[in-house]
Motif scaffolding. Sequence first.
Motif, mmCIF file in Angstrom:
data_model
loop_
_atom_site.group_PDB
_atom_site.id
_atom_site.type_symbol
_atom_site.label_atom_id
_atom_site.label_comp_id
_atom_site.label_asym_id
_atom_site.label_seq_id
_atom_site.Cartn_x
_atom_site.Cartn_y
_atom_site.Cartn_z
ATOM 1 N N THR A 106 0.989 -0.945 -0.363
ATOM 2 C CA THR A 106 0.131 0.019 -0.075
ATOM 3 C C THR A 106 0.372 1.382 0.300
ATOM 4 O O THR A 106 1.269 1.509 0.518
ATOM 5 C CB THR A 106 -0.864 0.103 0.834
ATOM 6 O OG1 THR A 106 -1.622 -0.798 1.295
ATOM 7 C CG2 THR A 106 -1.697 1.180 1.538
ATOM 8 N N VAL A 107 0.461 2.362 -0.934
ATOM 9 C CA VAL A 107 2.087 3.463 -1.320
ATOM 10 C C VAL A 107 0.740 4.787 -0.969
ATOM 11 O O VAL A 107 -0.040 4.431 -1.825
ATOM 12 C CB VAL A 107 1.997 3.153 -2.985
ATOM 13 C CG1 VAL A 107 2.908 4.301 -2.606
ATOM 14 C CG2 VAL A 107 2.840 1.563 -2.910
ATOM 15 N N ARG A 119 6.203 17.178 5.051
ATOM 16 C CA ARG A 119 5.914 17.707 6.255
ATOM 17 C C ARG A 119 4.592 16.698 6.625
ATOM 18 O O ARG A 119 4.369 16.399 8.144
ATOM 19 C CB ARG A 119 6.268 18.851 6.498
ATOM 20 C CG ARG A 119 6.079 19.997 8.024
ATOM 21 C CD ARG A 119 6.408 19.024 8.730
ATOM 22 N NE ARG A 119 7.080 19.404 10.241
ATOM 23 C CZ ARG A 119 8.018 19.592 11.153
ATOM 24 N NH1 ARG A 119 8.810 18.565 11.307
ATOM 25 N NH2 ARG A 119 7.344 20.060 12.154
ATOM 26 N N LYS A 120 3.386 17.472 5.934
ATOM 27 C CA LYS A 120 2.119 17.197 5.760
ATOM 28 C C LYS A 120 2.297 15.044 6.585
ATOM 29 O O LYS A 120 1.559 15.081 7.292
ATOM 30 C CB LYS A 120 1.239 17.354 4.942
ATOM 31 C CG LYS A 120 -0.279 16.945 5.000
ATOM 32 C CD LYS A 120 -1.286 17.390 4.030
ATOM 33 C CE LYS A 120 -0.389 18.631 3.024
ATOM 34 N NZ LYS A 120 -1.664 18.695 2.093
ATOM 35 N N VAL A 121 2.574 14.618 5.336
ATOM 36 C CA VAL A 121 2.479 13.095 5.178
ATOM 37 C C VAL A 121 3.399 12.587 6.214
ATOM 38 O O VAL A 121 2.422 11.908 7.466
ATOM 39 C CB VAL A 121 2.923 12.598 3.945
ATOM 40 C CG1 VAL A 121 3.186 10.959 4.247
ATOM 41 C CG2 VAL A 121 2.439 12.847 2.557
ATOM 42 N N LEU A 126 0.302 9.524 8.142
ATOM 43 C CA LEU A 126 0.197 8.489 7.226
ATOM 44 C C LEU A 126 1.071 7.906 6.761
ATOM 45 O O LEU A 126 1.535 6.127 6.310
ATOM 46 C CB LEU A 126 -0.226 8.777 5.985
ATOM 47 C CG LEU A 126 -1.353 10.043 6.206
ATOM 48 C CD1 LEU A 126 -2.646 10.863 5.359
ATOM 49 C CD2 LEU A 126 -2.751 8.842 6.799
ATOM 50 N N SER A 127 2.416 8.207 6.943
ATOM 51 C CA SER A 127 3.719 7.687 6.010
ATOM 52 C C SER A 127 4.137 6.560 6.893
ATOM 53 O O SER A 127 4.670 5.372 6.748
ATOM 54 C CB SER A 127 4.905 8.353 6.693
ATOM 55 O OG SER A 127 6.120 8.219 5.996
ATOM 56 N N VAL A 134 5.905 6.418 0.440
ATOM 57 C CA VAL A 134 4.930 7.095 0.284
ATOM 58 C C VAL A 134 5.681 8.386 -1.438
ATOM 59 O O VAL A 134 7.261 8.123 -1.516
ATOM 60 C CB VAL A 134 5.455 7.922 1.143
ATOM 61 C CG1 VAL A 134 4.807 9.463 0.846
ATOM 62 C CG2 VAL A 134 4.974 7.964 2.146
ATOM 63 N N LEU A 135 4.586 8.553 -2.409
ATOM 64 C CA LEU A 135 5.558 9.047 -3.738
ATOM 65 C C LEU A 135 4.880 10.192 -3.794
ATOM 66 O O LEU A 135 3.371 10.311 -3.611
ATOM 67 C CB LEU A 135 5.242 7.964 -4.522
ATOM 68 C CG LEU A 135 6.101 6.257 -4.839
ATOM 69 C CD1 LEU A 135 4.896 5.925 -6.208
ATOM 70 C CD2 LEU A 135 6.896 6.584 -4.414
ATOM 71 N N ILE A 136 5.489 11.447 -3.843
ATOM 72 C CA ILE A 136 4.820 12.518 -3.825
ATOM 73 C C ILE A 136 5.721 13.104 -5.675
ATOM 74 O O ILE A 136 7.142 14.064 -5.499
ATOM 75 C CB ILE A 136 5.576 13.138 -2.994
ATOM 76 C CG1 ILE A 136 4.526 13.228 -1.696
ATOM 77 C CG2 ILE A 136 5.044 15.114 -3.553
ATOM 78 C CD1 ILE A 136 5.681 14.034 -0.686
ATOM 79 N N TYR A 137 4.450 13.484 -5.994
ATOM 80 C CA TYR A 137 4.915 13.916 -7.433
ATOM 81 C C TYR A 137 4.260 15.573 -7.508
ATOM 82 O O TYR A 137 3.633 16.165 -6.705
ATOM 83 C CB TYR A 137 4.607 12.917 -8.572
ATOM 84 C CG TYR A 137 5.230 11.571 -8.622
ATOM 85 C CD1 TYR A 137 5.934 11.676 -9.284
ATOM 86 C CD2 TYR A 137 3.882 10.354 -8.465
ATOM 87 C CE1 TYR A 137 6.582 10.062 -9.013
ATOM 88 C CE2 TYR A 137 4.863 9.126 -8.494
ATOM 89 C CZ TYR A 137 6.023 8.908 -8.765
ATOM 90 O OH TYR A 137 6.473 8.522 -8.805
#
Length: 229
Positions: A106-107, A119-121, A126-127, A134-137
């Motif tokens: 689960t990503v 920072r939010k994640v 959640l992280s 975690v993938l942030i684009y």
Amino acid sequence: MNQVVFLVDVDNTLLDNDHIQADIKAHLERQYGAACRDRYWAILDDLFVELGYRDYLGALQRYRVEHPQDMHLLSMSSFLVDYPFANRLYPGSLDVLERLRQWGPTVLLTDGDVVFQPRKVERSGLSEAVNAHVLIYIHKELALDDVASRYPALHYVLVDDKPRILAAVKEAWGSRVTTIFPRQGQYAHDAKALASFTPDVTVDRIGDLLDCDLGRLLAAIPQLEAVRR
């Protein structure tokens, strides 16, 4: 190669981002006045058009360029960075992630800047809930090849509150993805977007996925059924 990978959005999917925005506006007005609030938000909206995501810290920096002598505003960065994001998780969010992890990797798949969004994640918990997967684009719907290379799978399940994103990923991956739409936040009742795309599964709230029969959902996926045979 995983049989199935779950890709879950963050803002207004697991986290009530509309509430966070309302808190930021209220804090700006309370501490700096309505004019400051309105100007900051105008800059934020301009950056959203320019970048494709909301750059809260970048908007603050641009506002400072316009008001270089305003030392009082510098404390706003602390409010943003130290915001209690964990208090804005939707009910059942962490339980849903835990349940999805029982079925497959689960990503978290989200858009955003390189400071505020991570920072939010992290501060929301959640992280940790997904073991830092975690993938942030900038535009996640344009990074699907990278997503697939990092988390190869026969099938993907995408949970996202934005019909536009669900439609783009379905167009790219076709039957390789199952789209799940939690009707939450500002896009929940976007009649135009909803009229142009029908998700595979729709739930009223993210917590409703706890009542979904995931076994039945996965059993109906042709790729996975072929593997079982």
